[in-house]
Write a protein that holds these residues in place. Structure first.
Motif, PDB file in Angstrom:
ATOM      1  N   THR A 153       0.249 -10.904  -9.255  1.00  0.00           N
ATOM      2  CA  THR A 153       0.714  -9.754  -8.493  1.00  0.00           C
ATOM      3  C   THR A 153       2.237  -9.720  -8.465  1.00  0.00           C
ATOM      4  O   THR A 153       2.904 -10.731  -8.751  1.00  0.00           O
TER       5      THR A 153
ATOM      6  N   THR B  72      -7.157  -3.416  -6.526  1.00  0.00           N
ATOM      7  CA  THR B  72      -6.493  -3.426  -5.227  1.00  0.00           C
ATOM      8  C   THR B  72      -5.226  -4.278  -5.219  1.00  0.00           C
ATOM      9  O   THR B  72      -4.667  -4.549  -4.152  1.00  0.00           O
ATOM     10  N   GLU B  73      -4.778  -4.703  -6.401  1.00  0.00           N
ATOM     11  CA  GLU B  73      -3.619  -5.589  -6.484  1.00  0.00           C
ATOM     12  C   GLU B  73      -2.447  -4.896  -7.188  1.00  0.00           C
ATOM     13  O   GLU B  73      -2.622  -4.253  -8.223  1.00  0.00           O
ATOM     14  N   LEU B  74      -1.260  -5.065  -6.625  1.00  0.00           N
ATOM     15  CA  LEU B  74      -0.049  -4.474  -7.178  1.00  0.00           C
ATOM     16  C   LEU B  74       0.591  -5.433  -8.186  1.00  0.00           C
ATOM     17  O   LEU B  74       0.951  -6.555  -7.840  1.00  0.00           O
TER      18      LEU B  74
ATOM     19  N   SER C 266       0.818  -1.219   0.000  1.00  0.00           N
ATOM     20  CA  SER C 266       0.000   0.000   0.000  1.00  0.00           C
ATOM     21  C   SER C 266       0.850   1.268   0.000  1.00  0.00           C
ATOM     22  O   SER C 266       0.350   2.354  -0.325  1.00  0.00           O
TER      23      SER C 266
ATOM     24  N   LYS D 101       3.400   3.306  -5.013  1.00  0.00           N
ATOM     25  CA  LYS D 101       2.468   4.013  -5.890  1.00  0.00           C
ATOM     26  C   LYS D 101       2.625   3.582  -7.346  1.00  0.00           C
ATOM     27  O   LYS D 101       3.667   3.079  -7.752  1.00  0.00           O
ATOM     28  N   ASN D 102       1.582   3.813  -8.117  1.00  0.00           N
ATOM     29  CA  ASN D 102       1.648   3.631  -9.557  1.00  0.00           C
ATOM     30  C   ASN D 102       2.847   4.380 -10.121  1.00  0.00           C
ATOM     31  O   ASN D 102       3.079   5.552  -9.783  1.00  0.00           O
TER      32      ASN D 102
ATOM     33  N   TYR E 275       2.492  -1.189 -10.941  1.00  0.00           N
ATOM     34  CA  TYR E 275       1.243  -0.926 -11.658  1.00  0.00           C
ATOM     35  C   TYR E 275       0.079  -1.525 -10.862  1.00  0.00           C
ATOM     36  O   TYR E 275       0.021  -2.740 -10.649  1.00  0.00           O
ATOM     37  N   TRP E 276      -0.828  -0.655 -10.447  1.00  0.00           N
ATOM     38  CA  TRP E 276      -1.972  -1.111  -9.671  1.00  0.00           C
ATOM     39  C   TRP E 276      -3.143  -1.459 -10.580  1.00  0.00           C
ATOM     40  O   TRP E 276      -3.534  -0.663 -11.433  1.00  0.00           O
ATOM     41  N   GLN E 277      -3.683  -2.662 -10.388  1.00  0.00           N
ATOM     42  CA  GLN E 277      -4.919  -3.080 -11.038  1.00  0.00           C
ATOM     43  C   GLN E 277      -5.939  -3.321  -9.933  1.00  0.00           C
ATOM     44  O   GLN E 277      -5.866  -4.324  -9.216  1.00  0.00           O
TER      45      GLN E 277
END
Length: 295
Positions: A274, A255-257, A225, A228-229, A251-253
């Protein structure tokens, strides 16, 4: 010992003064010689125009970087794009085939260019030179930032990124760089140049003496968390003589990194799994270094 005294002085001033000085460092003189195909020139200009039309300049740095990175899907992976006998004084631009490092460099350079008033191909070239070379100055093979921990340190001194690894974990990363000097035959510039080889040995020793931090891979899910992107993700390796084996972007999709990168097998892509699961399959991976673009 590499001196960063200029940047230490600069850091004592305000951010606005730093930006002005950095702009001068990175753009004067302009790159003298260029290796770039017409196709690659067109691709870069098209991305700059798209960014202008869609106002990517107003996005947070990381958000614009992920949009740029996705624009290159599925560009093929091409290894050693900067080690193929090009002239040392030539700035190599190749977005038709990229390795993981040149993907990160060229996306970051496009991101920097988009933030400028009147973005242009020339400004992209200046930004790329600033990112790729020590102190932002292209002065032959040795000035290029070959080891990625050195790349991170130098670009942090230039205030283009912030290494946030220490804020994510207090885990220190002892490194013993020697891969280039012990595999000199794999590098054309080192193979028959004893002077450059000795300089490389000294640089490796100097980098080894710096403090390095990383986020162990068993802590990535817990700390995700805080990432960041568009954060630059460098994969720490236990391969002897190396520090980092692969790089890309967070790269966030939902709630998953995930991981946006130039894959050896599939070219530029976003991992289906992930980031944590992706690294879990790599026996040679120890964790990650995280650097945040702040230009």
């Amino acid at each position: 010992m590499i001196e960063y005294s200029l940047f230490k002085i600069v850091h004592q001033h305000t951010k606005s003064c730093l930006s002005l000085i950095l702009m001068l460092i990175c753009s004067i003189p302009a790159f003298a010689q260029l290796t770039c195909s017409d196709k690659d020139h067109t691709t870069i200009v098209q991305i700059l125009r798209t960014a202008e039309t869609k106002n990517w300049r107003e996005l947070p740095d990381g958000e614009s970087l992920t949009k740029i990175g996705k624009a290159f899907i599925p560009t093929p992976y091409v290894a050693n794009t900067l080690e193929q006998g090009m002239k040392e004084d030539s700035l190599i631009i190749n977005v038709s085939g990229m390795d993981c490092t040149t993907f990160v460099e060229q996306v970051l350079a496009l991101g920097m260019t988009i933030k400028k008033n009147d973005p242009s191909f020339e400004k992209f070239g200046q930004s790329l030179e600033c990112i790729r070379y020590r102190g932002g100055n292209k002065e032959g093979y040795f000035s290029r930032l070959h080891y990625f921990t050195d790349w991170i340190d130098d670009n942090e001194h230039k205030s283009l990124i912030e290494n946030i690894s220490r804020t994510l974990s207090p885990e220190q990363l002892p490194i013993d760089l020697n891969f280039m000097s012990t595999h000199r035959s794999a590098y054309k510039a080192l193979a028959d140049n004893d002077s450059l080889w000795h300089m490389t040995q000294q640089l490796e020793k100097e980098i080894n003496q710096r403090d390095h931090y990383f986020l162990p891979k068993d802590q990535i899910r817990e700390q995700a968390s805080q990432i960041k992107n568009g954060d630059i993700i460098a994969l720490v390796t236990n391969i002897k003589g190396l520090d980092v084996s692969h790089v890309g972007f967070a790269y966030w999709q939902g709630t998953e990194l995930h991981f946006l990168h130039a894959s050896l097998k599939k070219g530029v892509m976003i991992t289906e799994e992930t980031l944590s699961d992706y690294l879990g399959k790599m026996k040679s991976n120890r964790g990650i270094i995280v650097a945040r673009p702040v230009y």
